[in-house]
Design an enzyme around this catalytic site. Structure first.
Site, PDB file in Angstrom:
ATOM      1  N   ARG A 273     -21.572  -4.020 -23.724  1.00  0.00           N
ATOM      2  CA  ARG A 273     -22.811  -3.219 -24.997  1.00  0.00           C
ATOM      3  C   ARG A 273     -22.981  -2.034 -25.243  1.00  0.00           C
ATOM      4  O   ARG A 273     -23.922  -1.167 -24.703  1.00  0.00           O
ATOM      5  CB  ARG A 273     -24.196  -4.787 -24.691  1.00  0.00           C
ATOM      6  CG  ARG A 273     -24.460  -5.247 -25.974  1.00  0.00           C
ATOM      7  CD  ARG A 273     -25.638  -5.878 -25.186  1.00  0.00           C
ATOM      8  NE  ARG A 273     -25.066  -7.357 -24.766  1.00  0.00           N
ATOM      9  CZ  ARG A 273     -25.197  -8.149 -24.934  1.00  0.00           C
ATOM     10  NH1 ARG A 273     -25.446  -8.232 -26.673  1.00  0.00           N
ATOM     11  NH2 ARG A 273     -25.184  -8.824 -24.382  1.00  0.00           N
ATOM     12  N   ARG A 388     -15.290  -2.925 -25.399  1.00  0.00           N
ATOM     13  CA  ARG A 388     -15.955  -3.965 -24.682  1.00  0.00           C
ATOM     14  C   ARG A 388     -14.095  -4.859 -24.364  1.00  0.00           C
ATOM     15  O   ARG A 388     -14.062  -4.755 -23.218  1.00  0.00           O
ATOM     16  CB  ARG A 388     -16.353  -4.970 -25.637  1.00  0.00           C
ATOM     17  CG  ARG A 388     -16.206  -6.304 -24.806  1.00  0.00           C
ATOM     18  CD  ARG A 388     -17.838  -7.393 -25.172  1.00  0.00           C
ATOM     19  NE  ARG A 388     -18.813  -7.218 -25.537  1.00  0.00           N
ATOM     20  CZ  ARG A 388     -20.020  -8.033 -25.819  1.00  0.00           C
ATOM     21  NH1 ARG A 388     -19.763  -8.776 -26.129  1.00  0.00           N
ATOM     22  NH2 ARG A 388     -20.961  -7.529 -26.181  1.00  0.00           N
TER      23      ARG A 388
HETATM   24  N1  SSA Z   1     -23.251  -3.837 -29.230  1.00  0.00           N
HETATM   25  C1  SSA Z   1     -21.744  -4.676 -28.678  1.00  0.00           C
HETATM   26  N2  SSA Z   1     -21.297  -3.662 -27.814  1.00  0.00           N
HETATM   27  C2  SSA Z   1     -19.554  -3.389 -28.040  1.00  0.00           C
HETATM   28  N3  SSA Z   1     -18.711  -4.252 -28.242  1.00  0.00           N
HETATM   29  C3  SSA Z   1     -19.337  -5.247 -28.783  1.00  0.00           C
HETATM   30  C4  SSA Z   1     -21.049  -5.630 -28.976  1.00  0.00           C
HETATM   31  N4  SSA Z   1     -20.964  -6.435 -30.234  1.00  0.00           N
HETATM   32  C5  SSA Z   1     -20.439  -7.492 -30.348  1.00  0.00           C
HETATM   33  N5  SSA Z   1     -19.698  -6.595 -29.282  1.00  0.00           N
HETATM   34  C6  SSA Z   1     -17.844  -6.474 -29.791  1.00  0.00           C
HETATM   35  O1  SSA Z   1     -17.574  -7.069 -31.213  1.00  0.00           O
HETATM   36  C7  SSA Z   1     -16.868  -8.771 -31.052  1.00  0.00           C
HETATM   37  C8  SSA Z   1     -17.167  -9.409 -32.413  1.00  0.00           C
HETATM   38  O2  SSA Z   1     -18.769  -9.439 -32.452  1.00  0.00           O
HETATM   39  S1  SSA Z   1     -19.510 -10.930 -32.702  1.00  0.00           S
HETATM   40  O3  SSA Z   1     -21.022 -10.540 -33.521  1.00  0.00           O
HETATM   41  O4  SSA Z   1     -19.627 -11.710 -31.795  1.00  0.00           O
HETATM   42  N6  SSA Z   1     -18.442 -11.588 -34.384  1.00  0.00           N
HETATM   43  C9  SSA Z   1     -18.611 -10.717 -35.421  1.00  0.00           C
HETATM   44  O5  SSA Z   1     -18.996  -9.174 -35.822  1.00  0.00           O
HETATM   45  C10 SSA Z   1     -17.306 -11.353 -35.731  1.00  0.00           C
HETATM   46  N7  SSA Z   1     -17.345 -10.790 -37.410  1.00  0.00           N
HETATM   47  C11 SSA Z   1     -16.158 -11.459 -35.237  1.00  0.00           C
HETATM   48  O6  SSA Z   1     -15.583 -10.432 -34.789  1.00  0.00           O
HETATM   49  C12 SSA Z   1     -18.380  -9.383 -29.372  1.00  0.00           C
HETATM   50  O7  SSA Z   1     -17.387 -10.680 -29.840  1.00  0.00           O
HETATM   51  C13 SSA Z   1     -17.364  -8.226 -28.751  1.00  0.00           C
HETATM   52  O8  SSA Z   1     -16.319  -8.385 -28.142  1.00  0.00           O
END
Ligand code: SSA
Length: 419
Positions: A273, A388
Site C-alpha cells: 500500500r 502490489r
Molecule cells: N495504495 C495502493 N498501493 C498499491 N497498490 C494499490 C493501492 N491502491 C490500489 N492498488 C492496486 O490497484 C488495484 C485497483 O485499485 S482499486 O481501487 O481497487 N480499483 C480501481 O482502481 C479500478 N479502476 C480497477 O483497477 C488494487 O486492486 C490494487 O492492486
C-alpha cells in the site's frame, strides 16, 4: 447517477439500493425537491409565455392601453427572473443529491454492509508449501538489493519506494508483457495522465465523497488520479459515439496516486500500500445492454485471471457485497492473490460494471441502430497494478536461498530462469 424518471417510477428499488449500500440519503426529500424544481420551471415558462403574448399584442393594442401592458410585461419579466434565481439554487441542491444516489446493484450481490459479507466464487492455483521458512517480500528485497525502502522516505515521505536493479526491470517487463496480452485481446493501448479536473472525479463517482483520498493541486485546479479509470471515463464526455465504434476497449497505463488517508497503520511495511504506483487498467465502453455488459464483465475478469495464471500466482475470485462494492457499482468482483507471509489472500484486482451510472455523470452517449441517443455502459478492471503484484510474485516463487524463480511466461523477457 440515476435518471429522475427511473427514481419516480422505481422508488422501492432505489430505496432498497440505498439501504443495501448503506447510503445516507433521503429519497423523499430528493423527490420533494424535484417537485419544487418542476413547479418552478412551469411557473417560469408560463410567465415567459404570457409576457411574450403581451409583447406580441403591443403593436395592435390601443395606444391608451400600452402603458399598462408594458408595466404588466415588465412585472412578469421581473417575477420570472426572481423565480429563476431561486430555481438555480434548488436545481443545484437537487443535482448535489442526485450525485449521491447509488447505482442499483445486481441481484446476485451478497447483501451486507461491508467486505465481511463478500463471498468466494472460486479459488485457482496451488498454495505453495515451502520446505524452508519462507521470507516476506521485504526480506527478499533487502537480501537481493531490489529496492530502496529506507533512505527514499527521507526524500519523499512514508509509503514511498525505489525499485532497483532486476526488480525495477521486472516491473517494466511485466507491464509490457501484460500490455501485449491485452492488445492481443483487442484492447487499444493508451498511456493516460494522472492529472485531471475535478469534473473527471465526479464522472467516475470518486467525488463527491472521496476527496480526501486524492492529492490536490490547487494552483491549477487539478487533482492527481488514483486510477487511469478517471481520465478514461471522461475522455469521450459530451460525444455521441456511433454504434459501429462500440465497444471501445482501452488498456490504460498510468501512474496512480493515493493519499491512503484512511489507511494509517495498515500495510505500512513494504510495497502493498504505497502513495504512488503504476497500473494497467482495462476499460470498456459498450452498449447499454445488460447481457452485453455482463459478457464484458466476464471477459475483463478472464483477462486478469489469464495474467495471474501465467504468473503462476494462486488467487481467489470474490463476489463483493452491496456494502463493499461502492456507490456506483452494479457488480464488483475482486481478485485476491495469495501472500504467503500473511497466510492469506490480498486484493490485487478489482473488476466492476457500472451500467450507465458513470455514463450519466460523464455524459457518455451513443446512437443506436434506430438513431436513438442513449447512455452507454462502462466497465473497468485492473490488468496489473505494481508494485502490489510484485508481493505475491516474489513470495510465491521464492527459493530457500532467497532467489526468486521466474514464471515461465517471464523467463524469455527477463533473460533467465531467476530474477
Ligand atoms: N495504495 C495502493 N498501493 C498499491 N497498490 C494499490 C493501492 N491502491 C490500489 N492498488 C492496486 O490497484 C488495484 C485497483 O485499485 S482499486 O481501487 O481497487 N480499483 C480501481 O482502481 C479500478 N479502476 C480497477 O483497477 C488494487 O486492486 C490494487 O492492486
Amino acid at each position: 447517477m440515476l435518471s429522475l424518471n427511473f427514481i419516480r417510477e422505481n422508488g422501492d428499488t432505489v430505496r432498497k439500493a440505498i439501504a443495501d449500500k448503506n447510503v445516507d440519503i433521503d429519497i423523499d426529500a430528493l423527490l420533494a425537491l424535484d417537485g419544487e424544481v418542476r413547479a418552478m420551471k412551469t411557473e417560469v415558462d408560463d410567465l415567459r409565455r404570457q409576457r411574450n403574448e403581451i409583447s406580441a399584442s403591443f403593436k395592435t393594442a390601443d395606444p391608451s392601453e400600452r402603458p399598462a401592458l408594458g408595466a404588466k410585461a415588465k412585472e412578469m419579466g421581473a417575477r420570472a427572473g426572481e423565480i429563476e434565481a431561486a430555481l438555480a439554487e434548488k436545481s443545484g441542491a437537487l443535482e448535489a443529491l442526485m450525485l449521491r444516489l447509488p447505482g442499483i446493484p445486481w441481484d446476485g450481490a451478497p447483501i451486507g454492509p461491508d467486505e465481511t459479507f463478500n463471498t468466494v466464487v472460486r479459488q485457482v492455483g496451488e498454495i505453495p508449501s515451502f520446505d524452508f521458512e519462507p521470507r516476506d517480500h521485504v526480506a527478499l528485497i533487502e537480501m537481493n538489493d531490489w529496492a530502496d525502502l529506507g533512505r527514499i522516505t527521507q526524500v519523499s515521505g512514508s509509503r514511498q519506494y525505489c525499485l532497483k536493479g532486476r526488480l525495477a526491470l521486472l516491473e517494466q517487463a511485466l507491464m509490457f508483457w501484460a500490455q501485449q496480452k491485452l492488445a492481443a485481446e483487442g484492447f487499444t493501448m493508451m498511456t493516460v495522465p494522472a492529472l485531471a479536473r475535478p469534473s473527471a472525479f465526479v464522472a467516475t463517482g470518486h467525488f463527491p465523497g472521496h476527496e480526501e483520498e486524492a492529492y490536490e493541486i490547487p494552483k491549477d485546479e487539478l487533482y492527481l488520479a488514483g486510477t487511469g479509470e478517471i481520465a478514461l471515463t471522461s475522455l469521450h464526455s459530451g460525444e455521441i459515439i456511433e454504434a459501429d465504434k462500440l465497444p471501445i476497449l482501452y488498456a490504460g497505463y498510468s501512474p496512480c496516486f493515493r493519499r491512503e488517508a484512511g489507511s494509517a497503520g495498515r500495510d505500512v511495511r513494504g510495497l502493498l500500500r504505497v502513495h504512488q504506483f503504476y497500473k494497467l487498467e482495462q476499460y470498456v465502453i459498450c452498449e447499454d445492454d445488460d447481457a452485453i455488459s455482463a459478457e464484458w464483465h466476464a471477459r475483463l475478469l478472464a483477462n486478469a485471471e489469464m495474467l495471474l495464471k501465467d504468473l503462476e500466482i494462486p488467487y481467489q475470485v470474490v463476489e463483493t457485497s452491496t456494502g463493499d462494492m461502492g456507490l456506483g457499482k452494479y457488480r464488483m468482483n475482486d481478485i485476491e492473490s495469495w501472500v504467503p507471509s500473511l497466510g492469506k489472500y490480498r486484493e490485487t484486482h478489482s473488476c466492476s460494471t457500472l451500467h450507465d451510472w458513470q455514463a450519466r455523470r460523464a455524459n457518455l452517449r451513443w446512437r443506436d441502430g434506430e438513431r436513438k441517443v442513449r447512455f452507454v455502459h462502462t466497465l473497468n478492471n485492473t490488468a496489473l497494478a505494481s508494485p502490489r503484484i510484485l508481493v505475491p510474485l516474489l513470495e510465491n516463487h521464492q527459493q530457500a536461498d532467497g532467489r526468486v524463480k521466474l514464471p515461465k511466461a517471464l523467463q524469455g523477457l527477463m533473460g533467465g530462469e531467476y530474477l
